[in-house]
Design a protein around this motif. Structure first.
Motif, mmCIF file in Angstrom:
data_model
loop_
_atom_site.group_PDB
_atom_site.id
_atom_site.type_symbol
_atom_site.label_atom_id
_atom_site.label_comp_id
_atom_site.label_asym_id
_atom_site.label_seq_id
_atom_site.Cartn_x
_atom_site.Cartn_y
_atom_site.Cartn_z
ATOM 1 N N UNK A 66 55.834 42.695 86.221
ATOM 2 C CA UNK A 66 55.515 43.338 84.985
ATOM 3 C C UNK A 66 55.805 41.993 84.026
ATOM 4 N N UNK A 67 54.931 41.468 83.589
ATOM 5 C CA UNK A 67 54.926 40.244 82.685
ATOM 6 C C UNK A 67 54.852 40.677 81.222
ATOM 7 N N UNK A 103 59.657 32.010 81.825
ATOM 8 C CA UNK A 103 60.506 32.584 82.790
ATOM 9 C C UNK A 103 60.788 33.873 82.624
ATOM 10 N N UNK A 104 60.618 34.825 83.668
ATOM 11 C CA UNK A 104 60.845 36.135 83.673
ATOM 12 C C UNK A 104 61.606 36.586 84.918
ATOM 13 N N UNK A 105 62.311 37.687 84.888
ATOM 14 C CA UNK A 105 62.785 38.315 85.943
ATOM 15 C C UNK A 105 62.100 38.790 86.840
ATOM 16 N N UNK A 106 60.958 39.607 86.428
ATOM 17 C CA UNK A 106 60.302 40.525 87.092
ATOM 18 C C UNK A 106 58.865 40.090 86.944
#
Lengths: 267, 267
Positions: B156-157, B150-153
């Motif tokens: 841009x991984x 899970x990422x916020x952005x």
């Protein structure tokens, strides 16, 4: 639909982590600053503070930020920790050195949940020390909680960029987990905790009084002040309470200063 | 004692993760291979498999491994995925592209627990795709589970090294959680709070000193003592800490008692 839900969740996470500043203390390698910025951005953190970076700005930082140049551009550069912590009500410090009795310690996962709860009350800071030597004892004294990232190999710790990555990830996961749970009962905090600078003012005053009274002897002063800091930090005094404590110290000084005057008179 | 417990816990984690191979499919940047090796070693993973690495061995990989050169030296280099997966009974594949209907998906934390359980049965593989394009559909077909960090952005991984870091960390945490309770390296346990009667002794002493110093005036004494009680109660002082606080009060009384004596002398 799924995309919209995601975007809105990401936005809410950004909001819940907004008051958190990531503070890198004297980073030597600009590449680590860039990697930290990238790790932060990917996980929804925005506020980067650099205390005496060896090189900044620097092309290597920019290269490794790779898409997170905006985090570098808005990074705050300070010459001392006081400025970096200005306005924070709680300070977390990372430590690779395992547990130390004098400081309360949490692992990264526990600390991330705690930080998220603390951010409800106001700004917080998460400190990362120098690549080789970490945070000094004096810097750890400024932290209410030390954060430890569990590792299998005690001899080879995470580098700075990796440590920021793991904590940014845990913060993101904590924020993600906390999203629907607005009704989780939080421990009642009676009043807003006093800002860090007021706590520092109190500790300075306390130390002066304890020294003058004869209680604080040079040989054990640092350790003793550390213990007292831990004790008062645990109580998270409000601004009012700090004022009361300082009032007590002032009154005691006034009371005992008669001694000094009389001692001088009798000379 | 604590050190021995830690070392043994680290050993057990290494054992429970032993059957897991980390497979990097066609990595382009040798630096990422080194960073992956370092991330693995720190978290107790040992088995690295490289499918058609663009450059390997490579000085940049070695430089970034920084202490995990042994992982690089024992890395297995394959020309195809079949060889890499030989003998595995379950394959996990990382995907930055969010969930895809065709594959069951888990987030990194869920996947780490699942993998740990699967390792009881036999060897497993965790695949990481190319830096730019990830895993192909054909490669994802070889995976029973897709893993998503899970990422916020979404734009841009994480880069390859960071993705390995997060998953290695989650695997380590899963293994740590699965350990029998007595083997888990515990965080510093706060000291036992002082018994009530000692707290009362402290409050009585505090009240006497505050009265004598002039701080505590009759009209507000009850309210003020109530506030101070609340403040100190929140910190839950240990027996040792109560002794320190009483030591401070005693020292202050001794310091100021010179005043009283001198006052009496001058009568």
């Amino acid at each position: 639909m799924a995309v919209a839900a995601r975007a809105s969740a990401a936005g809410m996470i950004g909001t819940s982590l907004q008051g958190l500043r990531i503070v890198l203390v004297e980073p030597s390698h600009p590449g680590n600053i860039g990697a930290a910025a990238r790790a932060m951005k990917v996980m929804g953190l925005r506020h980067l503070v650099l205390v005496n970076p060896r090189f900044f700005p620097d092309p290597e930082a920019t290269a490794l930020a790779s898409g997170a140049e905006d985090i570098l551009e808005s990074a705050q550069v300070c010459t001392n920790l006081d400025t970096a912590l200005q306005g924070c009500h709680k300070v977390y410090g990372t430590s690779a050195r395992g547990r130390r009795i004098q400081w309360p310690a949490s692992n990264a996962r526990e600390a991330a949940s705690e930080m998220l709860a603390d951010l409800d009350t106001g700004d917080c800071a998460l400190l990362f020390g120098r690549e080789r030597t970490g945070l000094t004892n004096a810097e750890m004294d400024r932290c209410q909680v030390l954060v430890h990232i569990p590792t299998a190999d005690e001899y080879h710790s995470l580098n700075l960029g990796q440590a920021v990555q793991v904590l940014a990830y845990e913060l993101h996961m904590a924020a993600l987990t906390a999203l629907p749970a607005q009704d989780v009962p939080t421990e009642a905090v009676p009043e807003q905790p006093a800002p860090i600078q007021d706590m520092e003012g109190f500790y300075g005053h306390l130390q002066r009084v304890l020294r003058r009274s004869g209680f604080l002897q040079e040989v054990r002063a640092t350790r003793m002040m550390r213990r007292l800091r831990r004790l008062f930090d645990r109580a998270r005094p409000s601004q009012n309470e700090v004022n009361i404590l300082r009032g007590i110290l002032t009154e005691i000084e006034r009371w005992a200063s008669k001694v000094d005057r009389k001692d001088q008179d009798s000379l």
